[in-house]
Every structure is written in structure tokens, then in C-alpha cells.
Motif scaffolding. Sequence first.
Motif, PDB file in Angstrom:
ATOM      1  N   THR A  98       0.847  -1.189   0.000  1.00 27.31           N
ATOM      2  CA  THR A  98       0.000   0.000   0.000  1.00 27.31           C
ATOM      3  C   THR A  98       0.888   1.247   0.000  1.00 27.31           C
ATOM      4  O   THR A  98       1.948   1.278   0.638  1.00 27.31           O
ATOM      5  CB  THR A  98      -0.925   0.021   1.223  1.00 27.31           C
ATOM      6  OG1 THR A  98      -0.140  -0.095   2.415  1.00 27.31           O
ATOM      7  CG2 THR A  98      -1.907  -1.133   1.169  1.00 27.31           C
ATOM      8  N   TYR A  99       0.436   2.277  -0.717  1.00 26.30           N
ATOM      9  CA  TYR A  99       1.207   3.516  -0.882  1.00 26.30           C
ATOM     10  C   TYR A  99       0.351   4.714  -0.530  1.00 26.30           C
ATOM     11  O   TYR A  99      -0.872   4.700  -0.725  1.00 26.30           O
ATOM     12  CB  TYR A  99       1.679   3.660  -2.334  1.00 26.30           C
ATOM     13  CG  TYR A  99       2.795   2.712  -2.726  1.00 26.30           C
ATOM     14  CD1 TYR A  99       4.126   3.094  -2.607  1.00 26.30           C
ATOM     15  CD2 TYR A  99       2.510   1.447  -3.225  1.00 26.30           C
ATOM     16  CE1 TYR A  99       5.147   2.240  -2.971  1.00 26.30           C
ATOM     17  CE2 TYR A  99       3.527   0.579  -3.590  1.00 26.30           C
ATOM     18  CZ  TYR A  99       4.843   0.985  -3.458  1.00 26.30           C
ATOM     19  OH  TYR A  99       5.852   0.130  -3.811  1.00 26.30           O
ATOM     20  N   ASP A 100       1.016   5.767  -0.027  1.00 25.46           N
ATOM     21  CA  ASP A 100       0.353   7.050   0.159  1.00 25.46           C
ATOM     22  C   ASP A 100       1.044   8.090  -0.719  1.00 25.46           C
ATOM     23  O   ASP A 100       1.920   7.760  -1.523  1.00 25.46           O
ATOM     24  CB  ASP A 100       0.331   7.466   1.637  1.00 25.46           C
ATOM     25  CG  ASP A 100       1.724   7.626   2.218  1.00 25.46           C
ATOM     26  OD1 ASP A 100       2.697   7.668   1.439  1.00 25.46           O
ATOM     27  OD2 ASP A 100       1.854   7.707   3.455  1.00 25.46           O
ATOM     28  N   ALA A 101       0.655   9.361  -0.555  1.00 22.85           N
ATOM     29  CA  ALA A 101       1.139  10.414  -1.454  1.00 22.85           C
ATOM     30  C   ALA A 101       2.636  10.659  -1.338  1.00 22.85           C
ATOM     31  O   ALA A 101       3.246  11.199  -2.269  1.00 22.85           O
ATOM     32  CB  ALA A 101       0.383  11.715  -1.179  1.00 22.85           C
ATOM     33  N   ALA A 144      -2.580   4.451  -3.355  1.00 26.51           N
ATOM     34  CA  ALA A 144      -2.671   3.371  -4.340  1.00 26.51           C
ATOM     35  C   ALA A 144      -2.208   2.077  -3.680  1.00 26.51           C
ATOM     36  O   ALA A 144      -1.575   2.084  -2.617  1.00 26.51           O
ATOM     37  CB  ALA A 144      -1.832   3.678  -5.579  1.00 26.51           C
ATOM     38  N   THR A 145      -2.532   0.963  -4.333  1.00 27.65           N
ATOM     39  CA  THR A 145      -2.101  -0.354  -3.866  1.00 27.65           C
ATOM     40  C   THR A 145      -1.477  -1.110  -5.024  1.00 27.65           C
ATOM     41  O   THR A 145      -2.108  -1.256  -6.079  1.00 27.65           O
ATOM     42  CB  THR A 145      -3.278  -1.160  -3.300  1.00 27.65           C
ATOM     43  OG1 THR A 145      -3.882  -0.433  -2.224  1.00 27.65           O
ATOM     44  CG2 THR A 145      -2.813  -2.508  -2.778  1.00 27.65           C
ATOM     45  N   LEU A 146      -0.275  -1.581  -4.828  1.00 30.29           N
ATOM     46  CA  LEU A 146       0.425  -2.381  -5.828  1.00 30.29           C
ATOM     47  C   LEU A 146       0.094  -3.847  -5.596  1.00 30.29           C
ATOM     48  O   LEU A 146       0.191  -4.341  -4.473  1.00 30.29           O
ATOM     49  CB  LEU A 146       1.939  -2.162  -5.728  1.00 30.29           C
ATOM     50  CG  LEU A 146       2.824  -3.022  -6.631  1.00 30.29           C
ATOM     51  CD1 LEU A 146       2.626  -2.661  -8.098  1.00 30.29           C
ATOM     52  CD2 LEU A 146       4.289  -2.885  -6.237  1.00 30.29           C
ATOM     53  N   VAL A 147      -0.309  -4.561  -6.655  1.00 29.70           N
ATOM     54  CA  VAL A 147      -0.746  -5.949  -6.544  1.00 29.70           C
ATOM     55  C   VAL A 147      -0.077  -6.769  -7.638  1.00 29.70           C
ATOM     56  O   VAL A 147       0.081  -6.299  -8.768  1.00 29.70           O
ATOM     57  CB  VAL A 147      -2.281  -6.062  -6.671  1.00 29.70           C
ATOM     58  CG1 VAL A 147      -2.723  -7.519  -6.602  1.00 29.70           C
ATOM     59  CG2 VAL A 147      -2.975  -5.264  -5.591  1.00 29.70           C
TER      60      VAL A 147
END
Length: 280
Positions: A98-101, A144-147
Motif C-alpha cells: 500500500t502507498y500514500d502520497a 494506491a495499492t500495488l498488486v
Amino acid sequence: MSQILTVSCKLKVSQSQAAKLDATMDAFVQALNWVNQNTPEKVVNAVKLQSLCYYQIRARFGLSSNLAQQVCRRVAGARKVARQRNRPVKEFKRRFVTYDARIFSFREKDWTVSLATVDGRERFELAIGNYQRGMLAGSNPKSATLVQRKDGSYSIQICVEAEPPKQQNTDKVIGVDLGRRDIAHTSEGDNWNGQQLNKVRDHYCRLRASLQRKASKGTRSSRRRCRELLQRLSGKERRFQTWVNHRISKAIVSRAKTTNSAIALEDLTGIRERVNQQPR
């Protein structure tokens, strides 16, 4: 009041970038499991978790400061959901980050995203179509979420803020009755029978039962082939059910838009307890 929409975008990844993403995902999931196992289960506050294990996460798994904070937030969120359902948090298995700004950014001029990895920042080109471009155009996503998918490809699920369409006042209402024999029946006379769907579900039920029996008996090669076939069938029935539901819902919404009508759905409280007691 704005709404949050998720736009799934496939990433174009080189071999060297794939290695960095794999290392980041492995470190992130390992950190999730370590925090969950080595901190008191009653701690569901991300700030408290961060104070307990922030420096250990960075030292053990090589994650950056913001990725270490995302680990604590993800564990805290999972524990809150598990507490509501009266069950412990299971092991984190899926490969995701999971990512933030602060560790993610989107650039519209060349349709790329920048992501933090365990080996520095990397920029990736998005392999997207007109729908995704229309959703992302003019936006400033903050998370965003990297999958990683089953086929090994990578996608980024970008959260975008959007204003919902303005609600229109109308006196016309389309009532929708939902059920098992008839998936949906509207007050306008439209009906979608569930007979074909039940046949497909029964077919997969019998097929899985047969393969599971064969996977526990027979020769070594036949057991292996049955396990491989079960793996290929995994999720196929669920995807078919989702496709059928999507078609029906789109048809009902299109009819309501054409006639400028509101939609009233049946109250399905407790339907799982009532319907799932019946044999398939």
C-alpha cells in the motif's frame, strides 16, 4: 460529498524493475506477519503499533520510513476488521504493497507512476485504455495499492476522488425483487431466470467434488494432474457469477435511466442464513 473510485491499471515492468517490486512485496508481507505475531493483539491503533516496532521493521526488512508506517496502518486496519467479526487476524499471504502520497505519484503527461521500492524510487509506464485515462485525467490521486496477479503481472490500483452524479427527483420507481430461482424480477415485467446459472454452479460443484476425491487417491501423477486442474478452476465459478450479476444490474440501471425512474431493492437482511441452509 465526494466518492472514492479505484482505477486498476496494468504496469509495464522491465526485468530489473520486476526484481525490485518482488523484493519490496516480499519484505512488505513479511513485515506484516512479523508485526502481527510480535505485538499484542489488542493493539489496534496504528500510532501505537508504530511506536512499538517502527525501528525493528526498518532494520529487519529494509523498508523505507513511509513503507514501515504503511505496515503498521495495514495491520491496525486488519485487526479492527477482525475484532468486528470476533476472529483473529490470519496470516498475510497475498503479495501487495500500500502507498500514500509521499511514496507514490502519478504523472499525466506521460501516463506514468512513481513508486518507492526497497532499492529506491522507480517510474513505471501504465498500460491502460481510454476508460482509465478518462478516470485519471485531471486527477491528483493520494493513495494506491500495488498488486501482483496470478499470472505474474503487476497492477496498481489507484484511488481517485470524484463527485457523484447529482441525484434527480422523480415520482417513478422500479421495484426489484431478488431471489434464487429468479435472480431479479422488476415491476416493469423484466425477469432474469437463474436456471442456467444454477446449472453452471451445480456443474462446478460436482466437478470439484470429483477432482478432490481423485486428488486424494490414485497414482502420483493422477493426483498431481487433479491438483493442477483444481488450481486452474479456482475462481471460475465466482467470475461467472460476477459477470451474470453485472449484466443484470447494468440492464436494470439502463432501464431506470431511460424511464427516469428510481430503483427500489428488496430488503435481503438474513438471506444468507435462510438460503444457504438449502442443498444446492
